[in-house]
Design a protein around this motif. Structure first.
Motif, PDB file in Angstrom:
ATOM      1  N   TRP A  49     -11.061  -7.962   2.336  1.00 56.73           N
ATOM      2  CA  TRP A  49      -9.818  -8.691   1.970  1.00 56.73           C
ATOM      3  C   TRP A  49      -9.166  -9.183   3.224  1.00 56.73           C
ATOM      4  O   TRP A  49      -8.288  -9.937   3.262  1.00 56.73           O
ATOM      5  N   CYS A  76      -1.522  -7.972   1.642  1.00 67.35           N
ATOM      6  CA  CYS A  76      -2.110  -6.696   1.222  1.00 67.35           C
ATOM      7  C   CYS A  76      -3.469  -6.603   0.482  1.00 67.35           C
ATOM      8  O   CYS A  76      -3.600  -7.661  -0.278  1.00 67.35           O
ATOM      9  N   LYS A  77      -4.139  -5.494   0.489  1.00 67.73           N
ATOM     10  CA  LYS A  77      -5.219  -5.378  -0.024  1.00 67.73           C
ATOM     11  C   LYS A  77      -4.936  -5.322  -1.732  1.00 67.73           C
ATOM     12  O   LYS A  77      -4.051  -4.631  -2.108  1.00 67.73           O
ATOM     13  N   HIS A  79      -4.363  -4.398  -5.565  1.00 68.13           N
ATOM     14  CA  HIS A  79      -4.445  -3.091  -6.152  1.00 68.13           C
ATOM     15  C   HIS A  79      -4.097  -1.829  -4.965  1.00 68.13           C
ATOM     16  O   HIS A  79      -4.326  -0.962  -5.747  1.00 68.13           O
ATOM     17  N   ASP A  80      -3.770  -2.198  -3.952  1.00 68.78           N
ATOM     18  CA  ASP A  80      -3.502  -1.212  -2.978  1.00 68.78           C
ATOM     19  C   ASP A  80      -2.459  -1.610  -1.801  1.00 68.78           C
ATOM     20  O   ASP A  80      -3.029  -1.069  -0.350  1.00 68.78           O
ATOM     21  N   CYS A  81      -1.632  -2.255  -2.284  1.00 67.87           N
ATOM     22  CA  CYS A  81      -0.607  -2.881  -1.175  1.00 67.87           C
ATOM     23  C   CYS A  81      -0.200  -1.760  -0.317  1.00 67.87           C
ATOM     24  O   CYS A  81       0.284  -1.918   0.677  1.00 67.87           O
ATOM     25  N   ASP A  83      -0.933   0.989   0.624  1.00 60.47           N
ATOM     26  CA  ASP A  83      -1.825   1.557   1.702  1.00 60.47           C
ATOM     27  C   ASP A  83      -2.605   0.620   2.695  1.00 60.47           C
ATOM     28  O   ASP A  83      -3.011   1.043   3.807  1.00 60.47           O
ATOM     29  N   ASN A  84      -2.488  -0.616   2.332  1.00 55.74           N
ATOM     30  CA  ASN A  84      -3.458  -1.519   3.316  1.00 55.74           C
ATOM     31  C   ASN A  84      -2.694  -2.880   3.322  1.00 55.74           C
ATOM     32  O   ASN A  84      -2.657  -3.758   2.438  1.00 55.74           O
ATOM     33  N   GLN A  85      -2.245  -3.265   4.792  1.00 58.98           N
ATOM     34  CA  GLN A  85      -1.213  -4.526   4.699  1.00 58.98           C
ATOM     35  C   GLN A  85      -1.953  -5.158   6.183  1.00 58.98           C
ATOM     36  O   GLN A  85      -2.198  -4.507   7.041  1.00 58.98           O
ATOM     37  N   THR A 103      -2.725   0.384   7.838  1.00 62.30           N
ATOM     38  CA  THR A 103      -3.456   1.193   6.869  1.00 62.30           C
ATOM     39  C   THR A 103      -3.013   2.878   6.971  1.00 62.30           C
ATOM     40  O   THR A 103      -2.810   3.169   8.111  1.00 62.30           O
ATOM     41  N   ARG A 104      -2.749   2.998   5.695  1.00 64.51           N
ATOM     42  CA  ARG A 104      -2.119   4.407   5.557  1.00 64.51           C
ATOM     43  C   ARG A 104      -2.996   5.491   6.005  1.00 64.51           C
ATOM     44  O   ARG A 104      -4.153   5.385   5.435  1.00 64.51           O
ATOM     45  N   GLY A 108      -1.520  10.289   3.656  1.00 64.83           N
ATOM     46  CA  GLY A 108      -0.621   9.707   2.725  1.00 64.83           C
ATOM     47  C   GLY A 108       0.875   9.315   3.425  1.00 64.83           C
ATOM     48  O   GLY A 108       1.699   8.791   2.724  1.00 64.83           O
TER      49      GLY A 108
END
Length: 138
Positions: A49, A76-77, A79-81, A83-85, A103-104, A108
């Motif tokens: 991504w 962002c990624k 379906h996973d915004c 934690d991944n930007q 990235t988270r 968390g």
């Protein structure tokens, strides 16, 4: 006598093999050999991504700082915004870019942030502002 010579020769060969196995190695040599080569390449690659610019995004902004124009974008990624930007800044003519990959962490809580492209202080400020604007609670 012949057996003694063969034993000495065999022992010498084993010592040379052992010495070769423990000889000093350097990263450039090691990273070019199997299995290290693949692991090294994977370490340097970005998720699809990011490398293919296929994320969920908002419209880019054109900004001016200290008389210089920039274009700033954030994605962002899918379906996973949370934690991944990725925030990206382009120079005025689009020939240079810098990024902030966030990235988270596994716990968390905090983001692991990686600057890309060696930004100066002005560009780093734009990247951090883009990240903050898109993460008001963090």
């Amino acid at each position: 006598m012949k057996k003694a010579r063969l034993s000495i020769l065999a022992g010498s060969c084993m010592m040379l093999i052992a010495a070769g196995a423990s000889a000093e190695q350097y990263l450039p040599e090691l990273a070019s050999k199997t299995p290290y080569k693949k692991a090294y390449a994977e370490m340097l690659s970005f998720p699809g991504w990011v490398s293919k610019a296929q994320g969920t995004a908002s419209p880019v902004e054109r900004v001016s700082v200290e008389g210089k124009s920039f274009t700033v974008g954030h994605m962002c990624k899918p379906h996973d915004c949370a934690d991944n930007q990725l925030s990206v800044v382009f120079n005025a003519d689009g020939t240079k870019s810098w990024g902030l990959l966030a990235t988270r962490s596994a716990d968390g809580e905090a983001f692991n942030k990686q600057l890309l492209g060696n930004p100066d202080n002005v560009v780093e400020g734009l990247l951090n502002k883009s990240f903050s604007d898109n993460n008001p609670e963090d």
